[in-house]
Design a protein around this motif. Structure first.
Motif, PDB file in Angstrom:
ATOM      1  N   GLY B  33       0.851  -1.198   0.000  1.00  0.00           N
ATOM      2  CA  GLY B  33       0.000   0.000   0.000  1.00  0.00           C
ATOM      3  C   GLY B  33       0.879   1.237   0.000  1.00  0.00           C
ATOM      4  O   GLY B  33       1.824   1.335  -0.765  1.00  0.00           O
ATOM      5  N   GLY B  34       0.597   2.175   0.916  1.00  0.00           N
ATOM      6  CA  GLY B  34       1.421   3.384   0.973  1.00  0.00           C
ATOM      7  C   GLY B  34       2.602   3.261   1.924  1.00  0.00           C
ATOM      8  O   GLY B  34       3.334   4.228   2.137  1.00  0.00           O
ATOM      9  N   LYS B  60      -1.982   4.574   2.579  1.00  0.00           N
ATOM     10  CA  LYS B  60      -2.911   3.493   2.217  1.00  0.00           C
ATOM     11  C   LYS B  60      -2.547   2.212   2.949  1.00  0.00           C
ATOM     12  O   LYS B  60      -1.375   1.936   3.204  1.00  0.00           O
ATOM     13  N   ASN B  61      -3.569   1.414   3.219  1.00  0.00           N
ATOM     14  CA  ASN B  61      -3.349   0.169   3.962  1.00  0.00           C
ATOM     15  C   ASN B  61      -2.392  -0.782   3.242  1.00  0.00           C
ATOM     16  O   ASN B  61      -2.447  -0.907   2.023  1.00  0.00           O
ATOM     17  N   GLU B 132      -4.525  -6.663   7.250  1.00  0.00           N
ATOM     18  CA  GLU B 132      -4.250  -5.293   6.791  1.00  0.00           C
ATOM     19  C   GLU B 132      -3.632  -4.453   7.904  1.00  0.00           C
ATOM     20  O   GLU B 132      -3.969  -4.627   9.077  1.00  0.00           O
ATOM     21  N   GLN B 134      -3.575  -0.656   9.133  1.00  0.00           N
ATOM     22  CA  GLN B 134      -4.269   0.615   8.915  1.00  0.00           C
ATOM     23  C   GLN B 134      -3.539   1.727   9.652  1.00  0.00           C
ATOM     24  O   GLN B 134      -3.563   1.800  10.876  1.00  0.00           O
TER      25      GLN B 134
END
Ligand SMILES: Cc1cc2nc3c(=O)[nH]c(=O)nc-3n(C[C@H](O)[C@H](O)[C@H](O)COP(=O)(O)OP(=O)(O)OC[C@H]3O[C@@H](n4cnc5c(N)ncnc54)[C@H](O)[C@@H]3O)c2cc1C
Lengths: 372, 597
Positions: B33-34, B60-61, B132, B134
């Motif tokens: 992700g990010g 982002k996740n 994930e 977060q």
């Protein structure tokens, strides 16, 4: 435009006399043979009721088109040398326009910049002939204080070049360091005057002044330097006092350990490194200074923790908050090397470990786990 | 590929005695992700990790899918840290989502790297479990690994114990299974490493270039953005393939030169480029390096590299360090090499040696936009930035302190710089002239200037630069002024501790001898870059990247002669010097391809 002006600056050095006639006006302090107040812009401490009188030196400064200008030495009433000074007249040219700059410069005994007096009759001017404001003189003073100014290592035309514009998207407004640094350090509209003044102050004369002082140096002068508030004096004295003189002046040395700039402090502690093992009790003032000194010096101090008294080691356990991670590790390593850790120290460690505000609490927790 | 390896590790884990335990390395997530993979501090904290480098905006996740062998209730720990503990909320907070459930625990809140208990989750082995990360803040939350266990035993935190535990849980053999052989193994793809690889390859050596980043250039890369200074010396042709324009440090223009550099290095058939591979060990026997072991920074895959000759261009002198090469760190006393400079006294060269070195930097920049831009409050940054207020950084943003090693404490140094940057920018944002200013780019990589210096047959000093000593083997030439940095806080405690100043010494043209480019005690080890053989003050001039690039090219050529005569680097100086110098002279000109003769 700027390049033309620079060309002119060089050109004028040859034709100055023809253009200006002989420079006549002198700085107001020219006639001052006695200094009873400190120069207007000044970095040294000036004790009340001081009166300094002028004496000659063989030293001089040669400026373009004006020639040799004397450097004098001001002495106090015991004939001790205090300050060098010179009344300077020098041409400054910018954008095809030349003027004489009048200024009285002062140097310390070590050839460092000490200050200046402006000329009331012939004030400094900027690009557009505006006179310097008082704040401009202050800025000049700040610039001259900086012996490592960017003006030192760049030719004048390099000081005004702009960085190339960015070719692709992304970070903008990253002005070239040079231009920004110069802007911040010189009087706006007076780059050339600033440049000339800086190079006069920090030119060859510096070394000559120091050499002249060193010829006359004696213990009294060194001790005076040690007691000064001026860092370079302190440092010079610390570097040049012998062991015995260190002993005699120990109270001032240990005071400087607390009040001096970090560079002075670290010099002192490195210089006295052996004393921690040889005469631990004399070094107590150093341990007392632990929470007040900068991090680098504190690290140097903690290298000697094995020679600190039990009372000091205990005392440090109440000051754990000021220690960095590696300093704390060093301290814990010392505790770990001891056969027993006193209950008082243990109590302080536990208290520290229990705090949820302390960044390094976890290190003490781990230590207590390993050593319980 | 990544997917495959994650699964592989898990499969191995499942064969292990504790079959219900699974260790998931965050850097191996299918989709970061990010989050960025940060492998800079593996030697200290044990592994590459995922870093939520969002510059104040949550990233982002990151996500991945894990297949469990057993259904059941699992306890979950996350290896993380609060990088600024204090009287504020931790800056890098994040949460974990397992399947459809976001676990309540806010992570990134324990001080010091270690395992934070995240909670428990019911896992069904029938389908892959979706995991994930977060991010809650965009301020560098970090996740190294996630551990699932049916038992509630916290894994060890101490780095030593953790390494053994990791090895056990992943059932990794000691040695990498794949062994690759080359004529020359170059570790570290800064300018020095790139030039060494090119020079060696042009002379027909089969070269491995192992570099822990996705792009080449080290400090010159678009990831760090320092422009190359110095002269080309004898190696203009090669160095022009990898150098940069003279844009301000931190400029996005660095991207243009990045393409050129990567393309040129990749154009050599006989350079095997291992990007995103980080060397983690080297072994020497009878004072010769036998092999270097490296690990892929995302997948954990490992390879062993053997060769008759090695180049250490890691900047930190890692290969030399692991192989037992003599090295130095810090400032020598002024008397060691007589490097006194009256004008700057202690600041230049101290009476007694110490640990001070030039510091590391994190470059950054912002830009003006058409609309108002917000930036969060950063109370945790203010103790560092104090009342400093800035919208861009330059080389002076630099940090070093005697108690911090530029290697062992590099993460703390990087984090200190991040606090300086975010705090200064946040203060600048309070000024309404900066209302439309947006924080555009902050590097998360530390740009280093000085750390370990490996010791060669000659130690290059300030005096060699000052006097322009003409060595018979002076293969590197430089004219740039010598400059050594110090932290301005040493002179005035009111200054911010992250701003440095340079002391410049303008001297004549100077030379670096070949003898400073190979190890004194490890026979087949060359070094090029800032870890070459020099004193602290001696590094002041030659650390810039065209000079270090020259060093690289010089050792690349030397290695080719070593191979030709089957000798060690020292013997090039004692027995083949003229041929070596002739070879350098000859390489200046592009060879006419046989087809065009
Ligand atoms: C902010 C800043 C400004 C500077 N200004 C300038 C300037 O204007 N011009 C100039 O020329 N120089 C400048 N310098 C100095 C110069 O950038 C460095 O001295 C120089 O990059 C050192 O070169 P190197 O090749 O030895 O190391 P690096 O450029 O650091 O390259 C070494 C590379 O090896 C990699 N590596 C390390 N360990 C391993 C491992 N175990 N396995 C695989 N890979 C590894 C690293 O990721 C790194 O990319 C500046 C430095 C900084 C930080």
């Amino acid at each position: 435009m700027i390049r033309i002006a620079l060309g002119f600056l060089l050109f004028v050095t040859h034709f100055c006399d023809a253009q200006f006639g002989s420079p006549v006006a002198f700085s107001d302090s020219q006639e001052k043979t006695v200094l009873e107040t400190s120069p207007e812009f000044f970095i040294l401490d000036w004790k009340p009721n001081t009166a300094l009188h002028i004496s000659e030196t063989p030293l001089e400064i040669i400026t373009d088109s004006v020639g040799a200008q004397k450097v004098n030495l001001f002495r106090d009433n015991t004939e001790a040398p205090i300050l060098y000074s010179s009344n300077i007249i020098t041409p400054v040219c910018a954008d095809g326009d030349c003027k004489f700059m009048h200024i009285t410069l002062y140097w310390t005994l070590l050839g460092d910049y000490a200050g200046f007096d402006r000329s009331v009759k012939e004030p400094l001017t900027k690009h557009d002939h505006d006179e310097f404001l008082f704040s401009d003189y202050w800025k000049l003073h700040d610039l001259l204080k900086d012996d490592n100014s960017i003006l030192k290592r760049r030719a004048i035309d390099e000081l005004v070049t702009k960085p190339k514009p960015s070719k692709i998207e992304g970070v903008d407004a990253l002005s070239g360091a040079t231009v920004k640094e110069v802007k911040e350090s010189v009087v706006s509209g007076a780059l050339y005057s600033c440049y000339v003044a800086w190079h006069l102050v920090h030119g060859k004369i510096k070394e000559q002044l120091k050499a002249y002082t060193v010829e006359q140096l004696n213990e009294e002068m060194l001790v005076r330097m040690l007691n000064s508030e001026h860092t370079n004096y302190q440092m010079y004295a610390l570097e040049n006092l012998d062991q015995n003189q260190y002993k005699v002046n120990f109270s001032r040395v240990s005071e400087l350990f607390k009040s001096g700039i970090p560079l002075v402090r670290s010099f002192i502690i490195k210089n006295l490194a052996n004393s921690f093992s040889q005469s631990p009790t004399t070094m107590q003032p150093f341990w007392d200074a632990l929470p007040y000194i900068d991090i680098n010096t504190r690290s140097l101090l903690l290298q000697h923790v094995d020679f600190a008294s039990d009372a000091t080691v205990t005392h440090i356990s109440t000051q754990l908050s000021v220690l960095t991670r590696n300093q704390l590790l060093k301290y814990l390593e010392h505790l770990g090397s001891k056969k027993v850790i006193s209950t008082e120290v243990l109590k302080n460690l536990e208290q520290f470990a229990a705090s949820n505000k302390e960044k390094n609490a976890y290190l003490v927790t781990e230590f207590l786990e390993d050593n319980s | 590929m990544k997917n495959l390896l994650t699964v592989l590790i898990l499969f191995i884990a499942s064969l292990n005695a504790v079959a219900q335990d699974i260790l998931l390395e965050a850097e191996s997530f299918d989709n970061p992700g990010g989050w960025v993979v940060d492998p800079q501090f593996v030697e200290q904290m044990g592994s590459p990790y995922l870093n939520a480098h969002g510059m104040g905006k949550p990233v982002k996740n990151a996500s991945t899918a894990v297949e469990f062998k057993k259904s059941g209730t699992y306890h979950i720990w996350v290896r993380t840290m609060n990088w600024v503990p204090g009287e504020w909320e931790a800056p890098g907070r994040f949460q974990l989502k397992v399947g459809e459930t976001v676990l309540d625990t806010v992570l990134g809140t324990r001080s010091g790297w270690g395992w934070q208990y995240a909670g428990e989750a019911k896992i069904n082995k029938k389908q892959a479990t979706h995991i994930e990360l977060q991010d809650l803040t965009g301020f560098n939350g970090r996740c190294d690994a996630i551990y699932f266990s049916t038992k509630k035993d916290t894994p060890p935190s101490s780095t030593k114990k953790l390494a053994a535990w990791r090895q056990e849980i992943t059932a990794q053999p000691n040695a990498p299974e794949e062994v690759k052989s080359y004529d020359l193994v170059v570790v570290g793809g800064g300018l020095a490493g790139c030039a060494a690889a090119i020079a060696g390859a042009e002379q027909g050596l089969k070269v491995a270039l192992i570099h822990d980043r996705p792009v080449l250039g080290g400090n010159a890369s678009e990831e760090i953005r320092v422009h190359t200074l110095g002269i080309y010396g004898n190696f203009e042709r090669i160095l022009k393939k990898i150098d940069t324009e003279h844009y301000p440090n931190g400029s996005a223009d660095a991207k243009l030169d990045q393409e050129k550099r990567d393309k040129n290095v990749k154009s050599y058939d006989n350079i095997d480029l291992f990007l995103n591979w980080r060397a983690y060990d080297a072994l020497s026997e009878e004072n010769s390096v036998k092999y270097v072991d490296a690990r892929q920074t995302f997948t954990g895959e490992r390879k062993r590299f053997t060769a008759p000759y090695f180049v250490d261009s890691t900047g930190d002198g890692w290969i030399g360090f692991w192989a037992g090469a003599e090295f130095s760190y810090g400032r020598e006393s002024v008397d060691t090499y007589g490097e006194h400079w009256e004008e700057h006294g202690e600041l230049w060269s101290p009476k007694e040696a110490d640990n001070a070195v030039m510091g590391s930097s994190v470059l950054w920049g912002s830009k003006d936009t058409d609309s108002p831009q917000s930036f969060p409050e950063v109370p945790w940054a203010m103790p560092v930035s104090k009342d400093y207020s800035e919208v861009n950084g330059e080389w002076q943003w630099e940090f070093s302190r005697n108690d911090l090693s530029q290697i062992d404490d590099a993460e703390e140094i990087r984090d200190h710089m991040l606090r300086a940057i975010y705090g200064s920018f946040s203060s600048a944002k309070k000024d309404e002239v900066n209302e439309n200013r947006k924080l555009e780019w902050v590097s998360y990589l530390v740009g280093k200037r000085e750390s370990r210096r490996l010791v060669g047959d000659h130690i290059f000093t300030f005096n060699n630069a000052k006097e322009g000593t003409e060595f018979p083997d002076g293969v590197v030439i430089e004219t740039r002024a010598v400059d050594v940095h110090y932290q301005t806080v040493l002179e005035d405690e009111n200054n911010p501790d992250f701003i440095s100043e340079a002391l410049f010494y303008r001297g004549p043209q100077y030379y670096i001898p070949y003898r400073s480019l190979y190890s004194k005690n490890i026979k087949n080890l060359f070094m090029a870059g800032r870890n070459f053989s020099c004193s602290h003050a001696g590094l002041g001039g030659p650390r810039v990247m065209l000079t270090t690039g020259q060093m690289g090219a010089a050792v690349g050529y030397a290695a080719s002669l070593c191979k030709k005569y089957e000798v060690m680097p020292r013997e090039i100086y004692t027995g083949y010097l003229q041929e070596y110098l002739d070879l350098i002279e000859e390489q200046k000109y592009e060879k006419i391809p046989t087809s065009k003769k």
